[in-house]
Design a protein around this motif. Structure first.
Motif, PDB file in Angstrom:
ATOM      1  N   ARG A  41     -16.278 -41.305 -23.799  1.00  0.00           N
ATOM      2  CA  ARG A  41     -16.450 -40.011 -24.653  1.00  0.00           C
ATOM      3  C   ARG A  41     -15.286 -39.633 -24.539  1.00  0.00           C
ATOM      4  NH1 ARG A  41     -20.512 -35.566 -22.500  1.00  0.00           N
ATOM      5  NH2 ARG A  41     -18.741 -35.642 -20.871  1.00  0.00           N
ATOM      6  N   LEU A  42     -14.792 -38.641 -25.898  1.00  0.00           N
ATOM      7  CA  LEU A  42     -13.497 -38.065 -25.962  1.00  0.00           C
ATOM      8  C   LEU A  42     -13.736 -36.718 -25.201  1.00  0.00           C
ATOM      9  CD1 LEU A  42     -12.950 -39.900 -28.000  1.00  0.00           C
ATOM     10  CD2 LEU A  42     -11.965 -38.387 -29.540  1.00  0.00           C
ATOM     11  N   PRO A  43     -12.657 -36.330 -24.414  1.00  0.00           N
ATOM     12  CA  PRO A  43     -12.511 -34.985 -23.694  1.00  0.00           C
ATOM     13  C   PRO A  43     -13.059 -33.815 -24.599  1.00  0.00           C
ATOM     14  CG  PRO A  43     -10.594 -36.216 -23.256  1.00  0.00           C
ATOM     15  CD  PRO A  43     -11.305 -36.841 -24.530  1.00  0.00           C
ATOM     16  N   PRO A  44     -13.366 -32.630 -24.161  1.00  0.00           N
ATOM     17  CA  PRO A  44     -13.774 -31.759 -25.029  1.00  0.00           C
ATOM     18  C   PRO A  44     -12.478 -31.366 -25.930  1.00  0.00           C
ATOM     19  CG  PRO A  44     -14.275 -31.248 -22.700  1.00  0.00           C
ATOM     20  CD  PRO A  44     -13.375 -32.347 -22.806  1.00  0.00           C
ATOM     21  N   GLU A  45     -13.038 -30.672 -27.226  1.00  0.00           N
ATOM     22  CA  GLU A  45     -11.710 -30.671 -28.232  1.00  0.00           C
ATOM     23  C   GLU A  45     -10.519 -29.717 -27.651  1.00  0.00           C
ATOM     24  OE1 GLU A  45     -12.169 -27.515 -31.765  1.00  0.00           O
ATOM     25  OE2 GLU A  45     -13.323 -29.705 -32.441  1.00  0.00           O
ATOM     26  N   ARG A  46     -10.906 -28.672 -27.114  1.00  0.00           N
ATOM     27  CA  ARG A  46      -9.925 -27.751 -26.692  1.00  0.00           C
ATOM     28  C   ARG A  46      -8.925 -28.557 -25.763  1.00  0.00           C
ATOM     29  NH1 ARG A  46      -9.713 -22.356 -26.033  1.00  0.00           N
ATOM     30  NH2 ARG A  46     -12.150 -22.207 -26.297  1.00  0.00           N
ATOM     31  N   ASP A  47      -9.339 -29.328 -24.595  1.00  0.00           N
ATOM     32  CA  ASP A  47      -8.553 -30.059 -23.818  1.00  0.00           C
ATOM     33  C   ASP A  47      -7.621 -31.200 -24.639  1.00  0.00           C
ATOM     34  OD1 ASP A  47      -9.523 -28.542 -21.759  1.00  0.00           O
ATOM     35  OD2 ASP A  47     -10.816 -29.878 -21.044  1.00  0.00           O
ATOM     36  N   LEU A  48      -8.288 -31.813 -25.484  1.00  0.00           N
ATOM     37  CA  LEU A  48      -7.788 -32.838 -26.243  1.00  0.00           C
ATOM     38  C   LEU A  48      -6.608 -32.316 -27.232  1.00  0.00           C
ATOM     39  CD1 LEU A  48      -7.490 -35.902 -26.545  1.00  0.00           C
ATOM     40  CD2 LEU A  48      -9.271 -35.652 -28.345  1.00  0.00           C
ATOM     41  N   ALA A  49      -6.998 -31.218 -27.792  1.00  0.00           N
ATOM     42  CA  ALA A  49      -5.989 -30.736 -28.687  1.00  0.00           C
ATOM     43  C   ALA A  49      -4.551 -30.304 -27.866  1.00  0.00           C
ATOM     44  CB  ALA A  49      -6.665 -29.780 -29.407  1.00  0.00           C
ATOM     45  N   LYS A  50      -4.998 -29.673 -26.600  1.00  0.00           N
ATOM     46  CA  LYS A  50      -3.772 -29.293 -25.999  1.00  0.00           C
ATOM     47  C   LYS A  50      -2.993 -30.452 -25.450  1.00  0.00           C
ATOM     48  CE  LYS A  50      -2.663 -26.504 -21.738  1.00  0.00           C
ATOM     49  NZ  LYS A  50      -3.220 -25.850 -20.703  1.00  0.00           N
ATOM     50  N   LYS A  51      -3.575 -31.440 -25.003  1.00  0.00           N
ATOM     51  CA  LYS A  51      -2.770 -32.650 -24.450  1.00  0.00           C
ATOM     52  C   LYS A  51      -2.077 -33.450 -25.653  1.00  0.00           C
ATOM     53  CE  LYS A  51      -4.198 -32.130 -20.300  1.00  0.00           C
ATOM     54  NZ  LYS A  51      -3.391 -31.838 -19.337  1.00  0.00           N
ATOM     55  N   LEU A  52      -2.836 -33.434 -26.740  1.00  0.00           N
ATOM     56  CA  LEU A  52      -1.979 -34.120 -27.940  1.00  0.00           C
ATOM     57  C   LEU A  52      -0.843 -33.257 -28.651  1.00  0.00           C
ATOM     58  CD1 LEU A  52      -4.724 -35.994 -29.611  1.00  0.00           C
ATOM     59  CD2 LEU A  52      -3.362 -36.947 -28.026  1.00  0.00           C
ATOM     60  N   GLY A  53      -1.069 -31.934 -28.266  1.00  0.00           N
ATOM     61  CA  GLY A  53       0.081 -30.910 -28.875  1.00  0.00           C
ATOM     62  C   GLY A  53      -0.267 -30.593 -30.331  1.00  0.00           C
ATOM     63  N   VAL A  54      -1.417 -30.450 -30.780  1.00  0.00           N
ATOM     64  CA  VAL A  54      -2.135 -30.099 -32.110  1.00  0.00           C
ATOM     65  C   VAL A  54      -2.872 -28.885 -31.931  1.00  0.00           C
ATOM     66  CG1 VAL A  54      -1.530 -32.483 -32.786  1.00  0.00           C
ATOM     67  CG2 VAL A  54      -3.667 -31.880 -32.165  1.00  0.00           C
ATOM     68  N   SER A  55      -3.189 -28.447 -33.143  1.00  0.00           N
ATOM     69  CA  SER A  55      -4.236 -27.438 -33.374  1.00  0.00           C
ATOM     70  C   SER A  55      -5.505 -27.999 -33.441  1.00  0.00           C
ATOM     71  CB  SER A  55      -4.018 -26.695 -34.623  1.00  0.00           C
ATOM     72  OG  SER A  55      -4.259 -27.290 -35.896  1.00  0.00           O
ATOM     73  N   ARG A  56      -6.429 -27.282 -33.171  1.00  0.00           N
ATOM     74  CA  ARG A  56      -7.975 -27.800 -33.283  1.00  0.00           C
ATOM     75  C   ARG A  56      -8.373 -28.264 -34.570  1.00  0.00           C
ATOM     76  NH1 ARG A  56     -11.451 -23.811 -29.242  1.00  0.00           N
ATOM     77  NH2 ARG A  56     -12.934 -25.460 -29.408  1.00  0.00           N
ATOM     78  N   PRO A  57      -7.970 -27.433 -35.874  1.00  0.00           N
ATOM     79  CA  PRO A  57      -8.241 -28.019 -37.126  1.00  0.00           C
ATOM     80  C   PRO A  57      -7.713 -29.452 -37.247  1.00  0.00           C
ATOM     81  CG  PRO A  57      -8.079 -25.891 -37.056  1.00  0.00           C
ATOM     82  CD  PRO A  57      -7.375 -26.190 -35.632  1.00  0.00           C
ATOM     83  N   THR A  58      -6.469 -29.408 -36.712  1.00  0.00           N
ATOM     84  CA  THR A  58      -5.893 -30.720 -36.902  1.00  0.00           C
ATOM     85  C   THR A  58      -6.361 -32.002 -36.266  1.00  0.00           C
ATOM     86  OG1 THR A  58      -3.484 -29.812 -37.420  1.00  0.00           O
ATOM     87  CG2 THR A  58      -3.508 -31.887 -36.908  1.00  0.00           C
ATOM     88  N   LEU A  59      -6.656 -31.529 -34.839  1.00  0.00           N
ATOM     89  CA  LEU A  59      -7.464 -32.546 -34.184  1.00  0.00           C
ATOM     90  C   LEU A  59      -8.643 -33.180 -35.015  1.00  0.00           C
ATOM     91  CD1 LEU A  59      -7.918 -34.186 -31.592  1.00  0.00           C
ATOM     92  CD2 LEU A  59      -8.873 -32.153 -30.590  1.00  0.00           C
ATOM     93  N   ARG A  60      -9.536 -32.024 -35.384  1.00  0.00           N
ATOM     94  CA  ARG A  60     -10.860 -32.184 -36.060  1.00  0.00           C
ATOM     95  C   ARG A  60     -10.797 -33.278 -37.302  1.00  0.00           C
ATOM     96  NH1 ARG A  60     -11.806 -26.497 -36.191  1.00  0.00           N
ATOM     97  NH2 ARG A  60     -12.327 -25.822 -34.062  1.00  0.00           N
ATOM     98  N   ALA A  61      -9.436 -32.834 -38.108  1.00  0.00           N
ATOM     99  CA  ALA A  61      -9.270 -33.771 -39.254  1.00  0.00           C
ATOM    100  C   ALA A  61      -8.966 -35.254 -38.885  1.00  0.00           C
ATOM    101  CB  ALA A  61      -8.200 -33.213 -40.022  1.00  0.00           C
ATOM    102  N   GLY A  62      -8.353 -35.391 -37.830  1.00  0.00           N
ATOM    103  CA  GLY A  62      -7.998 -36.874 -37.475  1.00  0.00           C
ATOM    104  C   GLY A  62      -9.125 -37.523 -36.731  1.00  0.00           C
TER     105      GLY A  62
END
Length: 249
Positions: A41-62
Motif C-alpha cells: 500500500r502507498l503511504p497516505p497522500e499527504r506524506d507521499l506528496a511531501k516526500k516526492l516534493g509535489v503538490s497533492r493534485p499533481t500526485l493524484r494525477a500521477g
C-alpha cells in the motif's frame, strides 16, 4: 554500513517532480528498485506528496495515470496499492516511447497498432470472458456514465474497461501489448480530455461492446470495438484543435 532509512526518505532531494509525468517516473523507479513491492500500500497522500516534493493534485494525477494502466489500483476505504504480480503482466511503455521518438512513429501508426490488437482482444473476450470479467465490465460502464461530468475520472474508467477486456481475452501477451500501446495513447489524451464533448456517446459505445461480449458475439465485439476506437480518434483530433485555437487566441 549506514542503516537503511525509511524508503521514502532516501529519495534524492534534487529530483523533486513538478509534473504528473515526473511523479509517474519516480513511482515507477521505486517499483523497479523494489522499494515499492507488489501488493504494498502507498503511504497516505499527504506524506507521499511531501516526500516526492509535489503538490497533492499533481500526485493524484500521477497516481491516476498509473492506476489507469494497471500499475496501481485503489480499494475504496483501504488505500492505493501496487498491483500484484499474479495479475496480468504489464510491459513498460518507455521502450516503445523511445522507439517512437527515434523512428518518428506517427499517431496514426499508434492508432492502427491499437486497433489491430484491441479488435482481436475483443473477439477473444467474447469467447472467453468469465462471469467475473463481465461483472467488472458492467461496473466500469456504470462508472463511466456516473463520471460524465468529470472527464479525467471518465478516462480512468475508460482505460480500466479496456484493460478488463484484455484480461478477459485470456492471452497475457496480447494483454501486455495492448496495455503498452494504450498507456501512451492514454497519456496523450489525458492532456486534452478536459475539452471532451463526446463522453456520453463514448460511454454508449462501451455499453454496446460490453453487450456484444456478454452475448458471446465475437464478430460484433470486433466491429463495435473498431467503431468505438475510430470515434475516439476523431474526438481526440477535435480536442487538439480546440486546444490549438485556445492557445492562438
Amino acid at each position: 554500513m549506514k542503516k537503511r532509512e525509511d524508503m521514502f526518505t532516501t529519495i534524492e532531494t534534487e529530483r523533486h517532480g513538478t509534473t504528473s509525468e515526473e511523479v509517474v517516473g519516480q513511482l515507477r523507479d521505486m517499483i523497479h528498485s523494489g522499494d515499492l513491492k507488489p501488493g504494498m500500500r502507498l503511504p497516505p497522500e499527504r506524506d507521499l506528496a511531501k516526500k516526492l516534493g509535489v503538490s497533492r493534485p499533481t500526485l493524484r494525477a500521477g497516481i491516476r495515470t498509473l492506476a489507469a494502466v494497471g500499475v496501481l489500483h485503489s480499494n475504496q476505504g483501504a488505500g492505493t496499492f501496487v498491483t500484484d504480480t499474479d495479475e496480468s503482466p504489464a510491459l513498460d511503455a518507455n521502450p516503445l516511447r523511445l522507439m517512437a521518438s527515434l523512428h518518428g512513429f506517427t499517431s496514426d501508426e499508434m492508432f492502427e497498432a491499437r486497433l489491430a490488437i484491441e479488435m482481436d482482444v475483443a473477439g477473444l473476450a467474447a469467447e472467453r470472458a468469465t462471469s467475473e470479467n463481465l461483472a467488472e465490465l458492467s461496473e466500469e460502464v456504470a462508472e463511466m456514465f456516473a463520471s460524465l461530468d468529470s472527464p479525467e475520472d471518465y478516462l480512468v474508467h475508460d482505460m480500466r474497461f479496456h484493460q478488463t477486456i484484455a484480461a478477459a481475452s485470456g492471452n497475457r501477451i496480447l494483454t501486455a501489448l495492448m496495455n503498452m500501446v494504450a498507456t501512451i495513447l492514454f497519456e496523450t489524451r489525458s492532456k486534452t480530455v478536459h475539452r471532451a464533448l463526446d463522453l456520453k456517446e463514448s460511454a454508449e459505445f462501451h455499453r454496446q461492446i460490453y453487450r456484444c461480449i456478454r452475448d458471446r458475439n465475437p464478430e460484433a465485439a470486433r466491429q463495435t470495438m473498431r467503431e468505438h476506437l475510430q470515434h475516439t480518434k476523431d474526438a481526440q483530433e477535435r480536442e487538439k484543435l480546440l486546444d490549438n485555437e485556445t492557445v492562438k487566441s
